[in-house]
Design an enzyme around this catalytic site. Structure first.
Site, PDB file in Angstrom:
ATOM      1  N   ASP A 107       0.850  -1.185   0.000  1.00 60.97           N
ATOM      2  CA  ASP A 107       0.000   0.000   0.000  1.00 60.97           C
ATOM      3  C   ASP A 107       0.889   1.240   0.000  1.00 60.97           C
ATOM      4  OD1 ASP A 107      -2.539   1.395   0.513  1.00 60.97           O
ATOM      5  OD2 ASP A 107      -3.137  -0.480   1.463  1.00 60.97           O
ATOM      6  N   ASP A 209      -3.266   4.551  -2.308  1.00 58.09           N
ATOM      7  CA  ASP A 209      -4.325   5.057  -1.428  1.00 58.09           C
ATOM      8  C   ASP A 209      -4.873   6.416  -1.909  1.00 58.09           C
ATOM      9  OD1 ASP A 209      -5.615   4.666   1.262  1.00 58.09           O
ATOM     10  OD2 ASP A 209      -4.657   6.591   1.666  1.00 58.09           O
ATOM     11  N   GLU A 264      -6.857   3.608  -5.783  1.00 59.54           N
ATOM     12  CA  GLU A 264      -8.111   3.764  -5.042  1.00 59.54           C
ATOM     13  C   GLU A 264      -8.680   5.131  -5.402  1.00 59.54           C
ATOM     14  OE1 GLU A 264     -10.013   3.850  -0.561  1.00 59.54           O
ATOM     15  OE2 GLU A 264      -8.139   4.868  -0.979  1.00 59.54           O
ATOM     16  N   HIS A 338     -11.446  -3.066   3.910  1.00 61.33           N
ATOM     17  CA  HIS A 338     -11.299  -2.680   5.318  1.00 61.33           C
ATOM     18  C   HIS A 338     -12.031  -1.377   5.657  1.00 61.33           C
ATOM     19  CE1 HIS A 338      -8.629  -0.259   3.062  1.00 61.33           C
ATOM     20  NE2 HIS A 338      -8.385   0.510   4.104  1.00 61.33           N
ATOM     21  N   ASP A 339     -12.587  -0.705   4.663  1.00 60.86           N
ATOM     22  CA  ASP A 339     -13.308   0.549   4.908  1.00 60.86           C
ATOM     23  C   ASP A 339     -14.821   0.362   4.808  1.00 60.86           C
ATOM     24  OD1 ASP A 339     -10.971   2.054   5.176  1.00 60.86           O
ATOM     25  OD2 ASP A 339     -10.846   2.416   3.013  1.00 60.86           O
TER      26      ASP A 339
END
Ligand code: GLC
Length: 573
Positions: A107, A209, A264, A338-339
């Protein structure tokens, strides 16, 4: 012939047939008893991922960080946070993955750094410091106060006052996550050097990200509210120089190391995602977009509950399937991360029909065009934990919103009921490996409570049952490698606004895939329209590839579907 050659080369990259597994390291596997997962814990489970058929592991941030946002607040990009282990552990992970023919995606969080990063410490030390311009500073508005009305994505204003200098710095997320100033070429160079450091270590790819937020409109105007809240903020989403910046990273890093990359994209558009992911643009391999995960946001607001809009879910998938294919872009396919709360609890029934539901979501998603992502625990049907006590929650966004919702007049009970549905902690509960204490995740006290249903829902159980959710995922992941139609087939929606069914086809060369899923707890009948049925019928003989019920139905124009039934057929000669 020319057309055929073109279409073959368009899909020739290996990662178009791959499946990615997303690891939230804090909650994956703890080998030290600290209560927090670690890198060695992941290395110890690689055989599990290999047997699942995973090609790429996306490891979320393990860099040095104060962990206010669980690692998305990086204080040192080139060292490992001791909670997660050491650089030797990281190198071992890379080696073990490569031994198995698997790849590692890490990431990269470069819209912002932690305010504990050395760059930021330098920047606040004085206006003349060379690092000052690594961040975004503004004087107070003429009458005093905030420079503009931009809001943080975690609630509250997006500006923080630095008392010493009297200036504000921009923080689109938490106040400890200061936005980097990408206008500064030194920032761009420092980011490239950091990524080269990891590329040289053998990392095969990056997940970038919130990367479409890096270019801000330099006029920093007030947000005029002309873009609906769910559609992102006008002056920094897909901003003026974003493609130039990403192309720069491609030329210096991704392209040179032939990396697989996924951006993302917060509140983006289809047009931008085509540009981000069409190989001719030399930017990313693929993109995540979130439109399909906002279909239960009332008025576009995440913290306002409403039942999800099934028709919108289908329409959005269809738009992105069709649009990305036309434009030569590539989707990262996902229902979970995870969000997000668990899709199983959000769109289907995580109780009575838990196994059927988990398989239905998997079949529906894995039949589409793109690279599928499996988020840890999804493959064993882990649901939201449904906590009744605010003390269980840890996520910074959830805790902020709990306060803000009450300040807006909601009762503590209502605020909690919203968190139960929307909190990011829903998907962050520790991975459930077996029925031993704490689901085999840790011998210590887990940093986040393990879901109470772990004795029934765990990897060991799933491995033992031949018809489990886990085996269903294995099948889907393997099929993608066997049949080109998964990668290449053209998407058409077949359900004509049916209130319960999502049905589509993928038409490839000599092969057609049909997916029919009943997203309801009712027994229903679904009938293909005559014209479409004639087309499917003439495509050849059909074979059932995947089912989530005891029945093995033959593909007929009229289908009887039990609750949450989902089937995939292959038509060919
Ligand atoms: C991304 C991450 C999320 C994080 C945010 C800020 O959306 O997925 O977990 O909080 O960026 O870095």
């Amino acid at each position: 012939m020319e057309v055929l050659l073109l279409s073959q080369s368009r899909y020739s990259e290996w990662w178009r047939r791959s499946t990615v597994y997303q690891v939230y390291p804090k909650s994956f596997n703890d080998t030290t008893g600290s209560g927090t997962g670690d890198i060695r814990g992941l290395t110890a489970k690689l055989h599990y991922l290999q047997e699942l058929g995973i090609d790429i592991v996306w490891l979320q941030p393990v860099y040095v960080s104060p962990q206010h946002d669980n690692g998305y607040d990086v204080a040192d990009y080139e060292n490992i946070n001791p909670d997660f282990g050491t650089m030797e552990d990281f190198d071992e992970l890379v080696g073990e993955l490569h031994k198995r023919g698997m790849k590692l995606m890490t990431d990269i969080v470069v819209n912002h750094t932690s305010t504990e990063h050395e760059w930021f410490k330098q920047a606040v030390s004085g206006r003349d410091n060379p690092y000052r311009d690594y961040y975004i500073w503004r004087d107070p508005a003429p009458g005093g106060g905030l420079p503009n009305n931009w809001q943080s994505k975690f609630g509250g204003p997006a500006w923080q006052l630095d008392d010493a200098s009297g200036q504000y710095y921009l923080t689109l997320f938490d106040k400890t996550q200061a936005d980097l100033n990408w206008e500064n070429p030194q920032v761009r160079q420092a980011v490239n050097e950091m990524m080269l450091f990891w590329a040289r270590k053998g990392v095969d790819g990056f997940r970038m990200d919130v990367i479409n937020l890096i270019s801000k409109d330099q006029r920093f105007p007030d947000d005029d509210g002309s873009v609906p809240p769910g559609d992102g903020r006008k002056f920094y989403t897909d901003g003026p120089r974003v493609h130039e910046y990403i192309r720069g990273m491609y030329e210096e890093v991704f392209g040179r190391y032939e990396m697989v990359t996924v951006g993302e994209m917060s509140s983006t558009t289809l047009e931008h995602c085509i540009r981000y992911s069409n190989p001719e643009e030399r930017e990313f391999s693929m993109t995540f977009n979130f439109h399909h995960l906002k279909v239960d946001y009332k008025g576009g607001q995440k913290w306002e509950l409403m039942p999800y809009d099934f028709e919108a879910l289908k329409r959005l998938f269809t738009q992105w399937q069709t649009g990305m294919q036309h434009g030569g872009g590539w989707n990262a396919l996902f229902f979970n991360n995870h969000d997000q709360p668990r899709a199983l609890s959000r769109f289907t029934d995580d109780d009575l029909y838990r196994a059927e539901s988990a398989k239905l979501l998997a079949t529906t998603l894995h039949g589409m065009q793109g690279t599928p992502y499996v988020y840890q625990g999804e493959e064993i049907g882990m649901p939201n934990p449904k906590w009744n006590n605010i003390d269980e929650f840890r996520d910074i966004e959830s805790l902020n919103m709990y306060r803000i919702l009450q300040a807006q007049g909601k009762s503590p009970e209502t605020a909690l009921s919203i968190l139960q549905e929307r909190s990011r902690d829903n998907s962050r509960t520790p991975m459930q490996w077996d029925e031993s204490p704490n689901a085999g995740f840790t011998t210590g006290t887990p940093w986040l409570k393990v879901d109470e249903r772990y004795p029934d829902i765990n990897v060991q159980k799933e491995l033992e049952q031949p018809d489990s959710i886990l085996h269903h995922y294995r099948k889907l992941i393997a099929l993608r490698k066997e049949h080109a139609v998964f990668t290449e087939g053209v998407f058409s929606r077949l359900d004509e606004a049916h209130p319960e069914v999502f049905a589509y086809s993928r038409t490839g060369e000599g092969e057609t895939l049909i997916v029919v899923s009943n997203f309801s707890s009712k027994d229903i009948t679904f009938r293909f329209r005559d014209a479409e049925w004639t087309g499917l019928n003439s495509a050849g003989k059909s074979k059932l590839l995947v089912s989530n019920t005891a029945a093995d139905p033959v593909l007929t124009q009229e289908l009887q579907l039990s609750p949450y039934a989902s089937y995939m057929w292959l038509i060919g000669n």
